[in-house]
Scaffold this active site. Structure first.
Site, short mmCIF file in Angstrom:
data_model
loop_
_atom_site.label_atom_id
_atom_site.label_comp_id
_atom_site.label_asym_id
_atom_site.label_seq_id
_atom_site.Cartn_x
_atom_site.Cartn_y
_atom_site.Cartn_z
N CYS A 143 12.85 -3.81 6.39
CA CYS A 143 12.41 -2.41 6.59
C CYS A 143 13.61 -1.46 6.52
CB CYS A 143 11.63 -2.29 7.89
SG CYS A 143 10.74 -0.73 8.03
N HIS A 176 8.13 -6.62 8.69
CA HIS A 176 8.84 -7.27 9.80
C HIS A 176 8.28 -8.65 10.10
CE1 HIS A 176 10.86 -3.51 10.78
NE2 HIS A 176 9.70 -2.92 10.63
N GLU A 231 9.93 -10.75 11.75
CA GLU A 231 10.51 -11.08 13.06
C GLU A 231 9.62 -10.65 14.22
OE1 GLU A 231 11.48 -8.66 11.09
OE2 GLU A 231 11.97 -6.86 12.24
#
Lengths: 187, 293
Positions: A79, A169, A171
């Protein structure tokens, strides 16, 4: 000893560190050039790209990151990380200018348009769950760039030799596949 | 493939992206631009900064829609805006304007003294203030995707933000020591749902991002709160009520990133001019933190 640095100026760097550690690789936070010199890979997390850019400039990190990248150090940006890697930013200034792409910030819209979705990624045998938060999209890519995944016609995962970028994302939802791929890139 | 918007992951996800950053109160497009140039990770649109609300009195409401739009057009970083506690129509209007986050804030005059907004009913995420763990979990139960300390806004005095973060840390530590049969009793004591108490016990932290707010005025204040374990900071009156806002804003941004590096903190603390004057908590006529429950 191999250490993966997580650029920890602003953003969700702890989530990246947790994910990298869960794969069994040491993760350390990087805020200074001295800390950068001590790692052999770098993750640039999600966050606010303008904030990360200002802090990277104030901390004299831009030149050393570029030098290491040209030297072959693998870098993975998600991002905001993708935005700071890009050579061209619409209505904005490039920071590292390492990846031959044009990126448009907040391209999907404001927070109300943020979303989660599964995407197919070349070389990964299951759909990758991505969270797109005020996400950027890629307007065009240069000849050296491989598009590993697209969503609704826009590239969302890209690789240019030692550089990997995603507009979403992984994560945030503990999705490790892209990080495993990143950690497998040769140093 | 399917696209899901407005999920809790998406709402809390933006708060995750703001971590390690500084969210600055702004009342005009010009101030918003100064905040963005200083490295703010978001701005908070409001009609008057808390110090002025405190000085001038009267009912403090949501910012004018034109002001909010001017601020949105001036910057590319996320724009938050404040709504009154319980004023779900102000929240509906702010959502319709496309703000990125709503702060259901005790700094404005409450519209409902019994109920907060049902934040699950919205696509836009909410941040709410809390003085302790129980209050934080009540707000999360109502749908808040981000928490901040209440502190005492508009005072330039960090002591209440410290008190609230200390209370949060102490109570989280207590909860992690409990055996499962003690969760219900603890939930009753905190006035919080038992499911959330169980999550805190298992994770050892709040289930959402937690920022500091209310009275921060210097780079050292920001670093103090970061060292006390918050994920980022809000700065309101502390910037635009100081002698020279732009350098102070930049210094607070750097101090928030390098919160545990005293050399850098010393470097950025030079030559910032006068901070806002500040108020003793004991001298206040109105304690904003007592609004909401």
């Amino acid at each position: 000893m191999t250490k993966t640095g997580i650029l920890a100026l602003q953003g969700d760097f702890r989530e990246h560190a947790r994910l990298v550690s869960s794969i069994g690789v040491a993760a350390v936070e990087v805020r200074t050039p001295a800390q950068l010199a001590d790692v052999d890979r770098l993750v640039i997390p999600g966050g606010e790209s303008t904030t990360i850019a200002k802090l990277a400039l104030a901390g004299d990190l831009v030149r050393p990151i570029r030098d290491r990248a040209r030297d072959g150090m693998p870098i993975f940006g998600t991002c905001a990380g993708m935005i700071v890697l890009a050579e061209r930013v619409i209505d904005g200034d490039p920071l590292l200018a390492l990846m031959d792409v044009t990126v448009r910030r907040n391209a999907y819209g404001r927070q109300a348009e943020s979303f989660e979705a599964d995407v197919d990624v070349d070389g990964i045998d299951h759909p990758v769950h991505g969270v797109f938060i005020r996400a950027p999209w890629i307007e065009d890519v240069g000849p050296e760039v491989r598009v590993l995944s697209s969503y609704e016609g826009r590239p969302v995962v890209l690789q240019q030799r030692n550089l990997l970028a995603a507009s979403f994302h992984p994560e945030l939802v503990g999705e490790t596949a892209l990080h495993e791929f990143f950690l497998s890139l040769p140093r | 493939m399917q696209r899901d918007t407005g999920t809790f992951t998406v709402k809390s996800g933006l708060a995750e992206m703001l971590k390690g950053g500084v969210i600055m109160d702004v009342t005009t497009a010009e101030q918003a631009k100064i905040a963005e140039d200083a490295g703010a990770c978001a701005v908070m649109a409001l009609e008057r900064v808390p110090a002025d609300i405190r000085r001038d009195g009267g009912v403090a409401r949501m910012a004018d829609a034109t002001k909010v739009e001017e601020i949105q057009q001036a910057v590319s970083i996320p724009v938050m805006a404040k709504a009154r506690i319980g004023h779900f129509v102000e929240a509906q209007i702010l959502q319709s304007l496309g703000v990125d986050y709503i702060d259901e804030s005790e700094v404005l005059t409450p519209a409902d003294e019994e109920y907060h907004i049902d934040k699950w009913a919205f696509t836009v995420p909410f941040v709410c203030g809390a003085r302790d763990l129980g209050e934080a979990l009540r707000r999360i139960a109502e749908g808040a995707a981000m928490i901040r300390t209440k502190g005492e806004a508009g005072t330039g005095n960090v002591v209440e933000a410290v008190r609230h973060q200390r209370a949060m840390l102490r109570q989280i530590a207590e909860v992690t020591q409990l055996r499962p049969e003690q969760y219900v009793t603890k939930a009753k004591e905190l006035g919080a749902p038992v499911d959330l108490v169980r999550i805190v016990a298992e994770q050892g932290k709040l289930p959402v991002v937690n920022f500091a707010a209310g009275g921060l005025a210097t780079p050292a204040d920001a670093a103090l709160m970061m060292q006390l374990g918050v994920d980022g900071v809000f700065v309101g009156s502390g910037i635009y009520k100081s002698e020279d806002p732009a350098p102070r804003a930049r210094a607070i941004v750097e101090a928030t990133t390098h919160f545990d590096d005293p050399e850098i903190l010393a470097k950025v603390s030079h030559g910032l001019g006068e901070p806002m004057q500040g108020l003793e908590i004991g001298s206040l006529e109105t304690r904003l933190q007592d609004r909401g429950w």
